[in-house]
Scaffold this motif. Structure first.
Motif, short mmCIF file in Angstrom:
data_model
loop_
_atom_site.label_atom_id
_atom_site.label_comp_id
_atom_site.label_asym_id
_atom_site.label_seq_id
_atom_site.Cartn_x
_atom_site.Cartn_y
_atom_site.Cartn_z
N VAL A 158 26.49 40.48 100.14
CA VAL A 158 27.36 40.46 98.97
C VAL A 158 26.59 39.87 97.79
N THR A 159 26.61 40.58 96.68
CA THR A 159 25.93 40.06 95.48
C THR A 159 26.82 40.29 94.25
N ALA B 163 33.16 30.61 98.89
CA ALA B 163 31.75 30.99 99.00
C ALA B 163 31.16 31.47 97.68
N ILE B 164 31.90 31.25 96.59
CA ILE B 164 31.37 31.61 95.27
C ILE B 164 31.27 30.34 94.45
N GLU B 165 30.05 30.02 94.06
CA GLU B 165 29.81 28.79 93.29
C GLU B 165 29.42 29.15 91.86
N LYS C 120 26.84 45.60 100.44
CA LYS C 120 26.06 46.66 101.09
C LYS C 120 25.79 46.29 102.54
N GLY C 121 25.84 47.29 103.40
CA GLY C 121 25.52 47.08 104.80
C GLY C 121 24.05 46.70 104.96
N VAL C 122 23.78 45.86 105.94
CA VAL C 122 22.38 45.49 106.21
C VAL C 122 22.07 45.78 107.66
N LYS C 123 20.81 45.83 107.97
CA LYS C 123 20.44 46.07 109.37
C LYS C 123 20.55 44.77 110.14
N GLY D 3 35.02 40.78 101.90
CA GLY D 3 35.32 41.81 100.92
C GLY D 3 36.51 41.54 100.01
N PHE D 4 37.19 40.43 100.19
CA PHE D 4 38.40 40.18 99.38
C PHE D 4 38.11 39.92 97.90
N CYS D 5 36.89 39.60 97.56
CA CYS D 5 36.58 39.38 96.14
C CYS D 5 36.30 40.68 95.40
N LYS D 6 36.10 41.76 96.13
CA LYS D 6 35.63 42.99 95.47
C LYS D 6 36.69 43.65 94.57
N SER D 7 37.86 43.95 95.13
CA SER D 7 38.82 44.72 94.33
C SER D 7 39.41 43.95 93.14
#
Ligand code: SF4
Ligand code: SF4
Ligand code: SF4
Length: 161
Positions: free
Chosen positions: A97-98, A123-125, A156-159, A142-146
């Motif tokens: 998340v960025t 988790a956001i400072e 984005k998905g990561v490996k 994902g709750f911060c996105k919409s």
């Protein structure tokens, strides 16, 4: 020869596919590729009360945070009888998340705490008033996105393992 020439012409137009975000509680990300496409019931997607699990074109479950986020209710894991998900695993989604500083209102001088207000994990400072960053305790729920008014949260998905 003809094929090579065609590839040469179209190669710059081919876009690299973004890695999908898979549901939480996976025993291994490789299990999605190995098992899910043969799964008939796709139960993980039908039981998710937040309706964030969709089945992609390959028949694999992927998360979409456009409308909501993951509450870590574990219902998807309990519903998967095929050994891909295990509810005893930690509450965590394998994604990065960025915050886009180009799009973000705060980073561009307008006061806005919308993402911070929607993050239960805190988790956001904010450094000062105008510089929000994602901390290591982010679960990628994902709750911060919409709620972001300018779509500045990128997930984005990561490996993973
Ligand atoms: S229920 Fe399990 S096997 Fe079926 S699609 Fe979901 S994660 Fe894959
Ligand atoms: S844990 Fe619950 S909210 Fe999260 S993806 Fe699974 S079913 Fe949906
Ligand atoms: S994705 Fe991370 S930063 Fe966003 S609400 Fe969830 S825990 Fe907080």
């Amino acid at each position: 020869m003809i094929i090579q020439e065609r590839r040469g012409v179209f190669a710059p137009l081919l876009k690299k596919k973004a890695r999908p975000i898979r549901p939480p509680y996976a025993l291994s990300l490789e299990f999605f590729d190995q098992v899910c496409f043969t799964c008939k019931d796709k139960a993980c997607s039908t039981v998710c009360e937040e309706t964030i699990i969709f089945i992609d074109e390959d028949g694999l479950p992927k998360l979409d945070f456009k409308e909501s986020g993951c509450t870590f209710c574990k219902e998807c894991a309990k519903a998967c009888i095929h050994g891909v998900l295990d509810s005893s695993k930690e509450d965590f989604i394998d994604a990065k998340v960025t915050i886009s500083s180009a799009k973000c209102l705060a980073w561009n001088g307008t006061m806005c705490f919308t993402c911070k207000d929607s993050c239960e994990a805190n988790a956001i400072e904010f450094f000062g008033v105008y510089r929000p960053v994602i901390k290591d305790n982010c679960t990628a729920c994902g709750f911060c996105k919409s709620p972001c008014p300018v779509d500045a949260i990128e997930i984005k998905g990561v490996k993973g393992v």
